[in-house]
Design a protein around this motif. Structure first.
Motif, PDB file in Angstrom:
ATOM      1  N   GLU A 168       1.049  -1.178   0.214  1.00 10.86           N
ATOM      2  CA  GLU A 168       0.313  -0.091  -0.640  1.00 10.86           C
ATOM      3  C   GLU A 168       1.240   1.315  -0.067  1.00 10.86           C
ATOM      4  N   ALA A 169       0.945   1.946  -1.124  1.00  9.63           N
ATOM      5  CA  ALA A 169       2.171   3.183  -1.185  1.00  9.63           C
ATOM      6  C   ALA A 169       1.078   4.168  -0.407  1.00  9.63           C
ATOM      7  N   TYR A 170       1.342   4.863   0.373  1.00  5.78           N
ATOM      8  CA  TYR A 170       0.820   5.842   1.471  1.00  5.78           C
ATOM      9  C   TYR A 170       1.221   6.999   0.563  1.00  5.78           C
ATOM     10  N   ARG A 171       0.298   7.366   0.826  1.00  5.76           N
ATOM     11  CA  ARG A 171       0.218   8.985  -0.350  1.00  5.76           C
ATOM     12  C   ARG A 171       0.230  10.424   0.112  1.00  5.76           C
ATOM     13  N   ILE A 172       1.270  10.934  -0.088  1.00  7.38           N
ATOM     14  CA  ILE A 172       1.425  11.939   0.420  1.00  7.38           C
ATOM     15  C   ILE A 172       2.065  12.896  -1.177  1.00  7.38           C
ATOM     16  N   LYS A 173       0.545  13.896  -0.667  1.00  4.61           N
ATOM     17  CA  LYS A 173       1.174  14.815  -2.239  1.00  4.61           C
ATOM     18  C   LYS A 173       2.500  15.290  -2.014  1.00  4.61           C
ATOM     19  N   LYS A 230      15.424   4.229   6.964  1.00  2.06           N
ATOM     20  CA  LYS A 230      15.072   5.310   6.481  1.00  2.06           C
ATOM     21  C   LYS A 230      13.202   4.837   5.652  1.00  2.06           C
ATOM     22  N   VAL A 231      13.078   6.568   5.546  1.00  2.00           N
ATOM     23  CA  VAL A 231      11.742   6.853   5.242  1.00  2.00           C
ATOM     24  C   VAL A 231      12.256   7.751   4.387  1.00  2.00           C
ATOM     25  N   GLU A 232      12.421   7.483   2.774  1.00  4.32           N
ATOM     26  CA  GLU A 232      12.716   8.805   1.807  1.00  4.32           C
ATOM     27  C   GLU A 232      12.218   8.036   0.747  1.00  4.32           C
ATOM     28  N   PRO A 233      12.258   8.878  -0.152  1.00  2.00           N
ATOM     29  CA  PRO A 233      12.808   8.766  -1.636  1.00  2.00           C
ATOM     30  C   PRO A 233      13.131   7.731  -2.359  1.00  2.00           C
ATOM     31  N   ILE A 234      12.837   6.655  -2.756  1.00  3.52           N
ATOM     32  CA  ILE A 234      13.531   5.906  -3.904  1.00  3.52           C
ATOM     33  C   ILE A 234      14.683   5.911  -4.759  1.00  3.52           C
ATOM     34  N   ASP A 235      15.482   5.916  -4.316  1.00  3.71           N
ATOM     35  CA  ASP A 235      16.777   7.367  -4.295  1.00  3.71           C
ATOM     36  C   ASP A 235      18.077   6.711  -5.882  1.00  3.71           C
ATOM     37  N   PHE A 244       4.854   9.630 -11.054  1.00  5.87           N
ATOM     38  CA  PHE A 244       4.828  10.502  -9.745  1.00  5.87           C
ATOM     39  C   PHE A 244       4.703   9.845  -8.283  1.00  5.87           C
ATOM     40  N   PHE A 245       5.634   8.840  -7.732  1.00  4.29           N
ATOM     41  CA  PHE A 245       5.717   8.413  -6.910  1.00  4.29           C
ATOM     42  C   PHE A 245       6.926   8.898  -7.041  1.00  4.29           C
ATOM     43  N   LYS A 246       8.619   9.179  -7.713  1.00  6.60           N
ATOM     44  CA  LYS A 246       9.615   9.215  -7.410  1.00  6.60           C
ATOM     45  C   LYS A 246      10.115  10.059  -6.387  1.00  6.60           C
ATOM     46  N   GLU A 247       9.664  11.306  -6.008  1.00  5.67           N
ATOM     47  CA  GLU A 247       9.233  11.251  -4.979  1.00  5.67           C
ATOM     48  C   GLU A 247       9.046  11.575  -3.957  1.00  5.67           C
ATOM     49  N   TYR A 248       8.659  10.569  -3.594  1.00  3.75           N
ATOM     50  CA  TYR A 248       6.943   9.705  -2.326  1.00  3.75           C
ATOM     51  C   TYR A 248       7.991   9.563  -1.712  1.00  3.75           C
ATOM     52  N   PRO A 249       7.772   9.731  -0.462  1.00  2.00           N
ATOM     53  CA  PRO A 249       9.471   8.999   0.868  1.00  2.00           C
ATOM     54  C   PRO A 249       8.479   6.782   1.369  1.00  2.00           C
ATOM     55  N   PHE A 250       9.580   6.796   1.237  1.00  2.00           N
ATOM     56  CA  PHE A 250       9.141   5.252   1.362  1.00  2.00           C
ATOM     57  C   PHE A 250       9.948   4.234   2.670  1.00  2.00           C
ATOM     58  N   ILE A 251       9.425   3.610   3.005  1.00  2.11           N
ATOM     59  CA  ILE A 251      10.113   3.012   4.041  1.00  2.11           C
ATOM     60  C   ILE A 251      11.323   2.111   3.709  1.00  2.11           C
ATOM     61  N   GLN A 252      12.167   1.716   3.827  1.00  3.51           N
ATOM     62  CA  GLN A 252      13.384   0.930   3.421  1.00  3.51           C
ATOM     63  C   GLN A 252      14.536   0.619   4.018  1.00  3.51           C
ATOM     64  N   ILE A 253      14.571  -0.463   3.925  1.00  4.34           N
ATOM     65  CA  ILE A 253      15.442  -1.548   5.475  1.00  4.34           C
ATOM     66  C   ILE A 253      16.990  -1.265   4.788  1.00  4.34           C
ATOM     67  N   ILE A 262      16.950  -2.044   0.669  1.00  4.80           N
ATOM     68  CA  ILE A 262      15.651  -2.902   0.267  1.00  4.80           C
ATOM     69  C   ILE A 262      14.192  -2.100   0.025  1.00  4.80           C
ATOM     70  N   LYS A 263      13.455  -1.915  -0.818  1.00 12.15           N
ATOM     71  CA  LYS A 263      12.434  -0.940  -0.481  1.00 12.15           C
ATOM     72  C   LYS A 263      11.513  -1.201  -0.269  1.00 12.15           C
ATOM     73  N   GLN A 264       9.829  -0.884   0.123  1.00 12.24           N
ATOM     74  CA  GLN A 264       9.827  -1.161   1.127  1.00 12.24           C
ATOM     75  C   GLN A 264       8.181  -2.001   0.433  1.00 12.24           C
ATOM     76  N   SER A 265       8.006  -2.639  -0.881  1.00 12.14           N
ATOM     77  CA  SER A 265       7.015  -3.626  -1.907  1.00 12.14           C
ATOM     78  C   SER A 265       8.136  -4.544  -1.198  1.00 12.14           C
ATOM     79  N   ASN A 266       9.470  -5.042  -1.567  1.00  8.33           N
ATOM     80  CA  ASN A 266      10.283  -6.027  -1.229  1.00  8.33           C
ATOM     81  C   ASN A 266      11.112  -6.865   0.137  1.00  8.33           C
ATOM     82  N   ILE A 267       9.739  -5.709   1.168  1.00  5.03           N
ATOM     83  CA  ILE A 267      10.077  -6.159   2.678  1.00  5.03           C
ATOM     84  C   ILE A 267       9.440  -7.573   2.894  1.00  5.03           C
TER      85      ILE A 267
END
Length: 381
Positions: A168-173, A230-235, A244-253, A262-267
């Protein structure tokens, strides 16, 4: 908010819950299909009613305490129009046919402040102006000083289900990010905000790094192969991620010895859900009530152990009402917090362990529980 007890009847679905008492932590145990999930759903339906929804055939009585130690008792009943969803507020036919409130009362510290029937509403013994008869008094009079705390309390009830949350990609404009960060620049503000827990984690990462570090270290205690979060845009370039998700923050470990984050969808589901539950304990508002169905779903044994301990040791004013079949969870929660759920036809009951002399002997309480016929079959004897 802390829910003390609940009596509930759903005439449309033809089932009822006899008076059930709750503690800061209540673990509902019992056979599959006895009504553990229905108890959680009934609390969520009362939250919806407090928020102005009309639900057919519901009759209830709930007692709860607010953060300010105000004791409320709220009871009511909607007319029964059958098992139909009346939640579509945009449909004119649905609006006209919504069930009406047949009766309702609200007491504060033992004093009746609202009394309602199909003809009138009395507020402190004074008849109010005519108000919509399809919405609760807690909703209609939510701005009144005596009623507002009860309305706000129901807003703190959370059904925590993170089983599919990795995708679930949480959407922060992105245009709102600076505004979000500036308006939630302290831990208190983050905790009291209405944002999704993942957004709260992002705000904490940016604005309250000390608390984020505490959450991270607690997570690493459970998963020692992880060295950073970290919780940042995927770099890095990701063809699967919409532009349009390129600058959204995602959880990564980041795991030890692995260069790539490891990006959020692969955790893994268990690892991600554990992080969310830890975050909820630290970042929810005071007075939150967490409803968690089948707590063990998607969690590994190491997660179950540690997260159960976190819930038990939390010093914050939060309440947990949980269902589980997992032996470790049941064993690790003091038997005095158990409620054995049984069902006879459509009548659901909850039982304290002392009713069956559980814990009264040196015999292991869990072994006593699982040997009960009521636990095995879910039926009254």
């Amino acid at each position: 908010m802390k829910i003390l007890n609940l009596t509930y009847e759903d005439k449309a679905l033809k089932w009822s819950l006899e008076k059930a008492n709750f503690d800061k932590l209540t673990l509902l145990v019992g056979a599959s299909g006895v009504g553990k999930t229905q108890i959680l759903n009934s609390i969520m339906k009362l939250k919806a009613i407090a928020d102005g929804k009309s639900i057919s055939g519901i009759k209830w009585n709930i007692e709860f305490i607010t953060l300010e130690n105000e004791l409320y008792n709220w009871s009511g009943e909607f007319e029964n129009k059958g098992d139909e969803d009346f939640s579509d507020d945009d449909d004119d036919d649905v609006k006209r046919n919504k069930p009406s409130v047949l009766s309702e009362t609200l007491s504060l510290d033992g004093k009746l402040i609202i009394e309602r029937n199909s003809e009138a509403i009395l507020f402190n013994n004074v008849k109010t102006v005519k108000l919509p008869n399809q919405q609760s008094i807690i909703y209609l009079l939510k701005e009144e000083e005596l009623i507002k705390p009860s309305f706000e309390s129901f807003g703190k009830i959370l059904f925590s289900d993170q089983t599919d949350s990795t995708r679930e990609a949480y959407r922060i404009k992105f245009s709102d990010t600076k505004k979000l960060l500036s308006s939630n620049n302290t831990l208190d503000k983050i905790q009291e905000s209405k944002e999704d827990i993942r957004i709260k984690l992002y705000l904490t990462y940016k604005n309250v790094p000390k608390i984020f570090e505490t959450i991270k270290q607690r997570y690493i205690d459970i998963f020692p192969q992880v060295e950073d979060i970290k919780v940042e845009p995927i770099d890095y370039e990701d063809d699967d991620l919409p532009f349009f998700f390129k600058e959204y923050p995602f959880i990564q470990i980041k795991e030890i010895g692995v260069d790539k984050w490891i990006k959020q969808s692969n955790i893994s589901s268990g690892m991600f859900r554990s992080l969310i539950h830890i975050s909820e304990i630290y970042l929810c508002s005071e007075g939150s009530v967490f409803l968690i169905d089948e707590f063990e779903n998607s969690l590994g044994i190491n997660c179950i152990n540690e997260l159960t301990n976190d819930i038990l040791s939390s010093k914050r004013q939060i309440q947990f009402i949980i269902t589980s079949h997992h032996p470790y969870i049941i064993n690790n929660v003091d038997y005095t917090k158990w409620k054995l759920v049984t069902r006879t036809k459509g009548i659901v009951k909850t039982h304290s362990p002392e009713e069956y002399n559980i814990g009264k002997s040196k015999h292991d309480a869990f072994m006593q529980l699982i040997q009960l016929e009521q636990y095995q079959t879910g039926l009254e004897i």
